[in-house]
Scaffold this active site. Structure first.
Site, PDB file in Angstrom:
ATOM      1  N   LYS A   1       0.853  -1.186   0.000  1.00 48.22           N
ATOM      2  CA  LYS A   1       0.000   0.000   0.000  1.00 48.22           C
ATOM      3  C   LYS A   1       0.884   1.227   0.000  1.00 48.22           C
ATOM      4  CE  LYS A   1      -4.543   0.697   0.265  1.00 48.22           C
ATOM      5  NZ  LYS A   1      -5.576  -0.307  -0.074  1.00 48.22           N
TER       6      LYS A   1
HETATM    7  N1  GLU Z   1      -7.239   0.030  -3.197  1.00 50.97           N
HETATM    8  C1  GLU Z   1      -7.998  -1.145  -3.504  1.00 50.97           C
HETATM    9  C2  GLU Z   1      -8.049  -2.072  -2.314  1.00 50.97           C
HETATM   10  O1  GLU Z   1      -7.946  -1.658  -1.194  1.00 50.97           O
HETATM   11  C3  GLU Z   1      -7.554  -1.819  -4.785  1.00 50.97           C
HETATM   12  C4  GLU Z   1      -6.116  -2.262  -4.825  1.00 50.97           C
HETATM   13  C5  GLU Z   1      -5.662  -2.746  -6.189  1.00 50.97           C
HETATM   14  O2  GLU Z   1      -6.476  -2.809  -7.113  1.00 50.97           O
HETATM   15  O3  GLU Z   1      -4.474  -3.067  -6.312  1.00 50.97           O
HETATM   16  O4  GLU Z   1      -8.299  -3.250  -2.442  1.00 50.97           O
END
Ligand code: GLU
Length: 421
Positions: A107
């Site tokens: 993240k």
């Molecule tokens: N931000 C989204 C999540 O928390 C998507 C992450 C992604 O598609 O890599 O799952």
């Protein structure tokens, strides 16, 4: 200030420890999985419109690389901090493992309120942040995506920045891109679509009719508004929604298409100023406590806590957000018989279609939307069925069953690979 009790990383570790205890993971492996593998903090200047520069701080955390390249969004929000990013990265590891796509978790985040910046400032911030974290990125290493406060345009700037550095176009370095540069059909709606499918599946298992099922959605961003829209389409009655401007309640059901049209046309996609005489304005806190069948927290962490868990009247919670329910609230709700479809399952639709976008980019062969939605449904409903079966057989909550499945997969991969050197 966030209390230590509500520190997301502490909560993520607590959830992991619970699973590790039940699975009987060896201490050495537990020590590996409890902490992120890599963390990068970057402080960087951005030229502001008024002249001069302002410093910003951002992070990219890679929790576990055992099952493949790492995957996870980038968040722009004033409350971003390293512990939040660590928690979100760890949750991505379990999410990808649970739906069995070949990624580890990561993240990123920047401490910024994107609403306070001009488009030009946002572009410069995004390109500089992408450059700062580019030492980690790559289609075979770490593939970011949108999260709160970021969107397809920002993904395009990141893709362009990395491509400029390399001297050729690298579409698979990021997902959630606009369609015209290699984005996937269905990606924008994917998280909300997954949430809708989870509501449908849990209702089916509980023998409840979808038609007229009363739903409340906290958060009217990409996830919440799409989930509300799709649930309305399949016959649910969406009685309440909220965003940062407060709650909107109509017992007979809100006009969700009209509210979506309103937010599409208004600044920052907010509901402020939405006017419908049948709609009662309530506080965001009261919204969570409305009388309904299904509550969908689709905003941010720590919304359902030991403070309000007793007053939740929904019989089912489907977590569109990451980490909306604290472990204390989890315990209270379980005692009260409230069923929770956990975040790592309920909101996995986004990363599943991100995976499709990455695969399509790597093979340079694009699928139609029908194929994408059908594959998404197969994967997420398949994962739901596995979780449901384990929960029923072993008398566990859905969250515990989901964690056992996910943590076991990651533990197996790490054990199979062994410790280097
Ligand atoms: N931000 C989204 C999540 O928390 C998507 C992450 C992604 O598609 O890599 O799952």
């Amino acid at each position: 200030m966030m209390s230590d009790r509500n520190n997301p990383f502490r909560i993520a570790q607590q959830q992991f420890d619970m699973a590790a205890d039940i699975l009987g993971l060896p201490d050495s492996l537990r020590a590996v999985l409890r902490v992120p593998q890599r963390e990068l903090t970057v402080n960087f200047p951005v030229k502001m419109d008024g002249g001069g520069t302002r410093m910003f701080t951002g992070y990219r955390v890679q929790h576990n690389l055992g099952r493949g390249p790492v995957k996870g969004g980038i968040r722009y929000h004033p409350s971003v901090d390293i512990d939040e990013v660590r928690a979100l990265a760890m949750w991505m590891t379990w999410k990808c493992a649970l739906v069995n796509i070949p990624y580890g978790g990561a993240k990123g985040g920047v401490i910024v309120d994107p609403k306070q910046l001009s488009l030009g400032e946002l572009e410069r911030l995004t390109r500089r942040f992408a450059t700062e974290i580019s030492i980690l990125l790559g289609p075979e290493r770490d593939i970011p995506a949108p999260d709160m406060g970021t969107n397809a345009q920002m993904m395009a700037w990141i893709m362009d920045t990395i491509s400029m550095h390399r001297g050729y176009t690298v579409p698979a370095v990021i997902t959630g891109k606009p369609i015209n540069i290699g984005g996937s059909l269905g990606r924008v709606e994917a998280t909300g679509r997954g949430v809708m499918l989870m509501v449908r599946e849990v209702a089916r298992r509980l023998g409840r009719r979808i038609d007229g099922l009363r739903v409340v959605v906290q958060g009217f961003g990409n996830v919440g508004s799409t989930a509300a829209f799709l649930l309305d389409q399949i016959g649910c009655t969406v009685v309440g929604v909220s965003d940062a401007t407060g709650g909107y309640y109509r017992p007979a059901g809100l006009d969700i298409p009209a509210m979506r049209t309103f937010t599409d046309r208004h600044s920052f996609r907010m509901l402020e100023g939405y006017n419908d005489p049948g709609v009662e304005r309530i506080s965001g806190t009261a919204l969570l406590e409305l009388d309904c069948d299904v509550l969908i927290p689709a905003a941010i962490e720590n919304q359902i806590t030991e403070q309000n868990a007793d007053r939740i009247r929904a019989s089912v919670i489907v977590e569109g957000a990451n980490g909306p329910t604290t472990p204390d609230a989890d315990r209270i709700l379980a005692e009260r018989g409230v069923m929770i479809v956990p975040d790592i399952l309920a909101n996995a639709g986004g990363v599943i279609v991100s995976y499709f976008e990455w695969v399509q980019g790597l093979q340079e062969f694009f699928w139609d939307e029908y194929d994408i939605n059908e594959k998404l449904e197969r994967i997420i409903v398949g994962a739901f069925n596995q979780v449901w079966q384990m929960a029923t057989e072993r008398r566990l909550t859905l969250r515990t069953a989901a964690y056992l499945l996910a943590v076991q997969r990651v533990a197996d991969a790490n054990q199979t690979r062994g410790v280097y050197p």
